[in-house]
Structures are given as structure tokens and as C-alpha cells.
Scaffold this active site. Structure first.
Site: not given
Ligand SMILES: Cc1cc2nc3c(=O)[nH]c(=O)nc-3n(C[C@H](O)[C@H](O)[C@H](O)COP(=O)(O)O)c2cc1C
Length: 350
Positions: A113, A117, A188, A190-191, A226, A255
Site C-alpha cells: 500500500n 495517510f 510509514s 508513504n509520507t 511505532k 510497520n
Molecule cells: C492498507 C494499509 C494501510 C495502513 N495504514 C497504516 C497507517 O495509517 N498507520 C500505521 O501506523 N500503519 C498502517 N499500516 C500498517 C499496519 O498497521 C501494520 O503495521 C502492517 O500492515 C503490518 O501488519 P500486517 O502484516 O498484519 O498487515 C497499514 C497497512 C495497510 C495494509
């Protein structure tokens, strides 16, 4: 049954399916069928867990970014989550990056992704939480734990890094009465430039400032940080030193990753997808590795919420055995479906 439904859902764009699925659950709840969802998906008995002084019905939460705007708390509570981390929330509403910005990698049971934000802004989200809190008070000592809500906070894209602390302050102050804990998100991918804030002195400035505000409140809230799985050992050591020095309430590890090594998905497909954070099965190993390192180096003195590649009870057990206080799912929820919490909690109890 979810495998069949998933096959169908995976024919459509991931972000559209996200809203379709959650809005469908919302409709069911609005029609008075929340009990049905609970009956089908809530774990049969609680499995108490804690993070500092916060208590949880069970140790399985939903990671940040799923319910960014606190729209689906009722539905997520019915699915049995012990906690939901809303956000990342920024001071001003943002549209995020251009679509498409969310991609499935089914061969790797992963997602990429670059949402950027996208969120409604702290004021709108706060008002939503305010309404929720009318019936679901924040946790105070001795309360039976309900759904615990974490507030994951970030900075707006247009805010330069040197002013980032102001954005964190705004979100922190607004959300403070309505969340049970905070997560400072500097990880993140992405910022642009955000992850530079993981540097020790930037972190110190932001975290100590929030701690100072927190200490002035009648009821302080745990503040966690985080981190990215892509940090070097040196950078992780800095995070550990700082966490112990300022007595941070905990870390969320981790993350998404920008690493693409070891994937089954062909390179040309990855190239077509482009930049973004990789989540799901491929991030599990590294997230556990960082978790283990931190627990060992801190002697378990800094509580950790583990995130990254948790799909099954065995995955969750691996993280809890490594010393995590709680776990969070995100990508696993997409691949395993709405019974994921029940399966993990019931599996952990065996
Ligand atoms: C589509 C998407 C959006 C996410 N947005 C955020 C976010 O806004 N803030 C954040 O701290 N982590 C964000 N994450 C990260 C998740 O909270 C998580 O830490 C990460 O995906 C690893 O866990 P997983 O393997 O179970 O997905 C996002 C993940 C995905 C897939």
C-alpha cells in the site's frame, strides 16, 4: 466458506472491497443483527491481557490503517477484537495518494500500500469517538475492559519535518479524552521524509513533548512508538536507548517494509505496482526478529505490541512467546476473514 467469498471479493479492487465489506457489516449492525455477528465471530470466552495498566478482553487487536477514521468500531467490536488502533490521524484531512494505491499479492499472501495517510482529519475523527464514548467510556481502573481504542497519530504531508512535533501535539490534545492509548507513527513509508523522524533526536523532541502534555492531564494515557522493520541495528539500538531513557510506555513493532526480497510475485508485477509498504506473510520473520532483539536488549522492560504477518494462532503464539504483550492483525484479516480473532484466541487457549 470465507475462502469462496474471498475468491469473489479478490476479483474487485482492494480499496473498493474494503469499504464494501465494512459497510455491509455496518448495514447488518444497523438492522439489529450485531448479535448474530457476535455469536458467529466473537471468541467464546475472554482471554485477559494487559499493556501497563490497560486491560484487554483478549490480546488480539486490529492494526492502524484499517479503520483510519473510527467509522466501524461497533462492527469491529462484534468481530471480537480486543482493541482497535484508529488512524493514522493527521491534524488536517488528507486525500492521500492517487488511486490505485492498495495492491494484493496473493501468491505471497501479502499487500502493498501507498495510501499516504488518507484520513478525515483529527476534528472529524474526534467527534466520531466522542459519540462512541457516550456509550463506551474510556477505561478507568477497576472497569471491566470493553473495546480498547488506540489513537495512531501522524503529521500532514505538507508539514515540514522540523514542525512535525506541532502536528503530533494537535492530534494528541484533541484525541486525548477519547482514546485509551496513543501510538506515534513515524514509520510509514508513504509520507515523504516521515521515516527520518525515527532519528533519535527527532524522536526525543516529539515524544518528550507529548509526555510533558500527558503528565499535565488528570488521566495520562500510555504513549507508544511505532517503528519500521527496515531500521538498522544501530537505529534500533537508538530507539531502545531512548525508550528506556524517557520511560516510554511501549513500542509497536512493526510497520510495513520497503524490502521486496524473497517474494514469489514476479518482479515485473512488483515493478508495475511500484512504491509502497509491504505487509503480510513476508514481513512476519523480520518483525519477529526485531521484536526478539528489543525484548532481549530491554529485558522485557519496554512493552511491545507486535504487528506483522500474523494470520494464525501459531503466528500469534510466536510473537507472544517472544515477549509481545499484545498482537495486531491487518493483512491476515483480509486473507483469513472475519473469524480471525476467534480462531487466534481459541487457538491460543489450547
Ligand atoms: C492498507 C494499509 C494501510 C495502513 N495504514 C497504516 C497507517 O495509517 N498507520 C500505521 O501506523 N500503519 C498502517 N499500516 C500498517 C499496519 O498497521 C501494520 O503495521 C502492517 O500492515 C503490518 O501488519 P500486517 O502484516 O498484519 O498487515 C497499514 C497497512 C495497510 C495494509
Amino acid at each position: 466458506m470465507y475462502v469462496t467469498l474471498r475468491k469473489f471479493l479478490f476479483r474487485f479492487p482492494p480499496e473498493a472491497v474494503h469499504y464494501f465489506a465494512m459497510n455491509s457489516l455496518q448495514l447488518l449492525c444497523s438492522l439489529g443483527l450485531k448479535g448474530l455477528l457476535r455469536g458467529a465471530f466473537k471468541p467464546s470466552a475472554p482471554m485477559p491481557a494487559s499493556l501497563g495498566r490497560l486491560e484487554f478482553q483478549n490480546p488480539v487487536g486490529l492494526g492502524a490503517g484499517f479503520d483510519k477514521n473510527a467509522r466501524w468500531l461497533r462492527e469491529l467490536e462484534a468481530l471480537g477484537f480486543g482493541f482497535v488502533e484508529i488512524g493514522t490521524v493527521t491534524p488536517i484531512a488528507q486525500a492521500g495518494n492517487d488511486k490505485p494505491r492498495l495492491f494484493r499479492l496473493p501468491q505471497d499472501e501479502a499487500l502493498i500500500n501507498r495510501m499516504g495517510f488518507n484520513n478525515d482529519g483529527v476534528e472529524v475523527v474526534t467527534n466520531r469517538l466522542k459519540a462512541w464514548r457516550e456509550k463506551h467510556p474510556v477505561q478507568v481502573k477497576g472497569n471491566k475492559p470493553g473495546l480498547v481504542i488506540g489513537g495512531n497519530i501522524g503529521k500532514n504531508k505538507v508539514t515540514p519535518n522540523e514542525d512535525a512535533w506541532k502536528d503530533y501535539e494537535i492530534c494528541f490534545k484533541e484525541l486525548h479524552p477519547y482514546v485509551d492509548y496513543f501510538v506515534v507513527n513515524v514509520s510509514s513509508p508513504n509520507t515523504p521524509g516521515l521515516r527520518e523522524l525515527q532519528e533519535k533526536e527527532s524522536l526525543r523532541k516529539i515524544l518528550m513533548h507529548l509526555q510533558m502534555i500527558n503528565n499535565g492531564k488528570a488521566h495520562s494515557k500510555p504513549i507508544l512508538l511505532k517503528i519500521a522493520p527496515d531500521l538498522t541495528t544501530e537505529q534500533i539500538d537508538d530507539v531502545i536507548d531512548l525508550s528506556m531513557e524517557i520511560q516510554l510506555d511501549g513500542l509497536v513493532i512493526s510497520n510495513t517494509t520497503i524490502n521486496r526480497s524473497g517474494l514469489v510475485t514476479p518482479g515485473d508485477q512488483l515493478e508495475k505496482i511500484g512504491a509502497g509498504g509491504l505487509s503480510g506473510k513476508p514481513v512476519r520473520g523480520r518483525a519477529t526478529e526485531v521484536l526478539r532483539y528489543v525484548i532481549e536488549k530491554t529485558n522485557g522492560s519496554v512493552p511491545v505490541i507486535s504487528s506483522g504477518g500474523i494470520f494464525t494462532a501459531a503466528d500469534a503464539k510466536e510473537k507472544l512467546d517472544a515477549g509481545a504483550a499484545l498482537v495486531q492483525v491487518w493483512t491476515g484479516f483480509i486473507y483469513e476473514g472475519p473469524s480471525i480473532v476467534k480462531k487466534i484466541v481459541n487457538g491460543l487457549r489450547k
